[in-house]
Structures are given as structure tokens and as C-alpha cells.
Write a protein that holds these residues in place. Sequence first.
Motif, PDB file in Angstrom:
ATOM      1  N   LEU A  12      -1.253  85.565 -38.275  1.00 30.20           N
ATOM      2  CA  LEU A  12      -2.642  86.011 -38.312  1.00 30.20           C
ATOM      3  C   LEU A  12      -3.541  84.912 -38.883  1.00 30.20           C
ATOM      4  N   GLN A  42      -3.064  94.994 -31.894  1.00 31.68           N
ATOM      5  CA  GLN A  42      -3.738  93.722 -31.699  1.00 31.68           C
ATOM      6  C   GLN A  42      -2.746  92.608 -31.363  1.00 31.68           C
ATOM      7  N   LEU A  99       0.474  93.298 -33.313  1.00 33.80           N
ATOM      8  CA  LEU A  99       0.398  93.885 -34.641  1.00 33.80           C
ATOM      9  C   LEU A  99      -0.070  95.332 -34.560  1.00 33.80           C
ATOM     10  N   PRO A 112       1.054  92.238 -46.542  1.00 36.19           N
ATOM     11  CA  PRO A 112       1.301  93.303 -45.557  1.00 36.19           C
ATOM     12  C   PRO A 112       1.726  94.639 -46.163  1.00 36.19           C
ATOM     13  N   TYR A 137       4.176  87.806 -38.973  1.00 33.40           N
ATOM     14  CA  TYR A 137       2.869  88.317 -38.555  1.00 33.40           C
ATOM     15  C   TYR A 137       1.761  87.863 -39.507  1.00 33.40           C
ATOM     16  N   HIS A 138       2.038  87.928 -40.796  1.00 36.32           N
ATOM     17  CA  HIS A 138       1.047  87.544 -41.813  1.00 36.32           C
ATOM     18  C   HIS A 138       0.622  86.088 -41.622  1.00 36.32           C
ATOM     19  N   PRO A 177      -5.977  87.087 -44.627  1.00 36.15           N
ATOM     20  CA  PRO A 177      -5.808  88.424 -45.190  1.00 36.15           C
ATOM     21  C   PRO A 177      -6.179  88.487 -46.671  1.00 36.15           C
ATOM     22  N   GLY A 204      -5.367  93.210 -44.009  1.00 29.77           N
ATOM     23  CA  GLY A 204      -4.142  92.453 -43.790  1.00 29.77           C
ATOM     24  C   GLY A 204      -3.313  93.174 -42.744  1.00 29.77           C
ATOM     25  N   VAL A 205      -2.098  92.716 -42.556  1.00 30.00           N
ATOM     26  CA  VAL A 205      -1.211  93.290 -41.543  1.00 30.00           C
ATOM     27  C   VAL A 205      -0.622  94.607 -42.033  1.00 30.00           C
ATOM     28  N   ILE A 255      -4.540  96.031 -38.263  1.00 25.59           N
ATOM     29  CA  ILE A 255      -5.092  94.998 -39.143  1.00 25.59           C
ATOM     30  C   ILE A 255      -6.311  95.583 -39.839  1.00 25.59           C
ATOM     31  N   THR A 256      -6.231  95.707 -41.147  1.00 26.32           N
ATOM     32  CA  THR A 256      -7.400  96.107 -41.932  1.00 26.32           C
ATOM     33  C   THR A 256      -7.757  94.898 -42.803  1.00 26.32           C
TER      34      THR A 256
END
Length: 281
Positions: A194, A136, A153, A206, A190-191, A202, A159-160, A156-157
Motif C-alpha cells: 500500500l 481494493q 485488499l 493492519p 499488503y501494508h 497508513p 490502514g489495511v 482500507i481505512t
Amino acid sequence: MSTLTDAEYAATKAINWSSLKHMATSPMAFQHSLRNPEPETEARALGTALHCAILEPLVFRQRYTVMPDFGDLRATEGRTTKEQGKANKEARARWLEEHKGAEVLTAEDSERVANMSAAVRGHRAALAAIAGATEQVVLWKDALTGLACKGRLDAITEGVCDVKTAVDVSPRAFGFAAAKYLYHGQLAFYHDGLIASGRMVPKRLPLLVAIQNRAPWDVAVYNLQSEHIEAGRMLYQRLLRRLVECSAADWWPGVAPEIMPLQLPSWAINAETTSLESEDF
């Protein structure tokens, strides 16, 4: 969130972690990385194939093909061997022409990718960690510096999640590698990105899926703690601020623009002088 193609992502003018991490070495290293992209190596190509196999298995089957073994390609002594070597080369050239445009893996690399991806599929926690949206692209603006940032990334579920390979995935060894390669900075980048993108907040910190790149192909999943993210956040924010300062001054120094004190390791400073006296020169 964005669905940019690889070419569109590369053309997007924004700071990504692959470039920003070089600021941790020096601004000079950062500039060099921009002007001299890392060449494609066998290791990088294998890593790309592995990520594709794990995160986009359907795409992997469409994009990659395995090269057959064409035998010895060398022209050694002996008429028959030379002729056979030439024939093998010609057969290989024809095969490559027929598969032009495809990503080619050797049989050995294909087996390694298959072993590592199978190890992930056989690991319940790892499989759950990458079960969400994969590959993503996220675009955002850093609140402190105003710099445009981007990231691709792995998954992503809640969170990262990022996928890494390592020689040793045991807690102590992989923790050392994570610190050495600044994984905490990457995951904090990334966190926070996002969240800043507006995509989601999130529900968890992560995850890192660590895959052993040799037999027995072990897999471990590590969750970053709040102190790891805070340390990573301080790291990437420091690098972004330094980038802004260097850009404003158009000054990209190396690691030591001024005279610096030499940093000897503690074992060298605290070594007993008697140990040298006892040596038999």
C-alpha cells in the motif's frame, strides 16, 4: 490503486500472496500452484460469498440468489416416489436454467452467510475496521527484488484490514491459526504494498477481523503489532528473494533436495524409555 475487474486483475502479471505463500513450503509447491489453480470448493465458494456480503452488500444482493428446497431428488423404490423424484429434479433443472449466470447459495449456506455478516454489523470495532474503501486492488514494485506485485485488499481505512473466518476466534486459538496460515506475512505484504503503490502511508498497522464460522458467530478484531509486521516483512522478502533465485536458475526444488537430518518432536526424543518397559504388550 486500481479499479481492475476480476478478469483484469487475474490477467495482470504480478506476484500475489495467494501464490507467493506456497514458496514457504517449497519452490516446487509454488510452481505447482501456478500450473494447477486451486479448484473451487464449497468452502472457498462460501468464503467468497461471505466477503461479498460483508464488504459489498449491494453487489451481493445483485450477484447471489438462494436455491429453493426442491425436496428429495433421489429415485427410490415405489412408483409415486420415483415420479416425484424425477419431477423434483426437473423443477431444479428449470430453476437453475432460469437463474443461469447467478451465484447460487443453498438455504443453509445463505443462513450461515447471513449470520456471519450480521455478527460483523453488530460488532462496533469490526464495522469501523471495514468502513473504508473495500475490495481494493493495489499494484506495486518490490524495492528489493524489482518484482511486480499485486494484492486485492479487503478494506482500507487508516490502514489495511483483512477479514478471516475461523472455528475459534479467541486470542490464543486465532493467534495460532494466524501463525500457521502466515497471516502476518500476508498483512505485511499488503501494508508495505500500500505504501509502495503511493496510495497512502497508513496511520496504523493492519487489522484482522476474525469471524467464527459457526454458532454463536463470535467476532474479534486484532491489531498486528510492530514485531508482527517486521516478522511478516522478513518472511515475504525471503520468499520473494527465493523466487528470484529459483527463476534465475530455473530450478524449483521440493522441500528436501539434499539429505536432511530427521526432525523428531522433542517429546519423542525426551520420552522416558521406562515408559515402554512398563507397557503391557
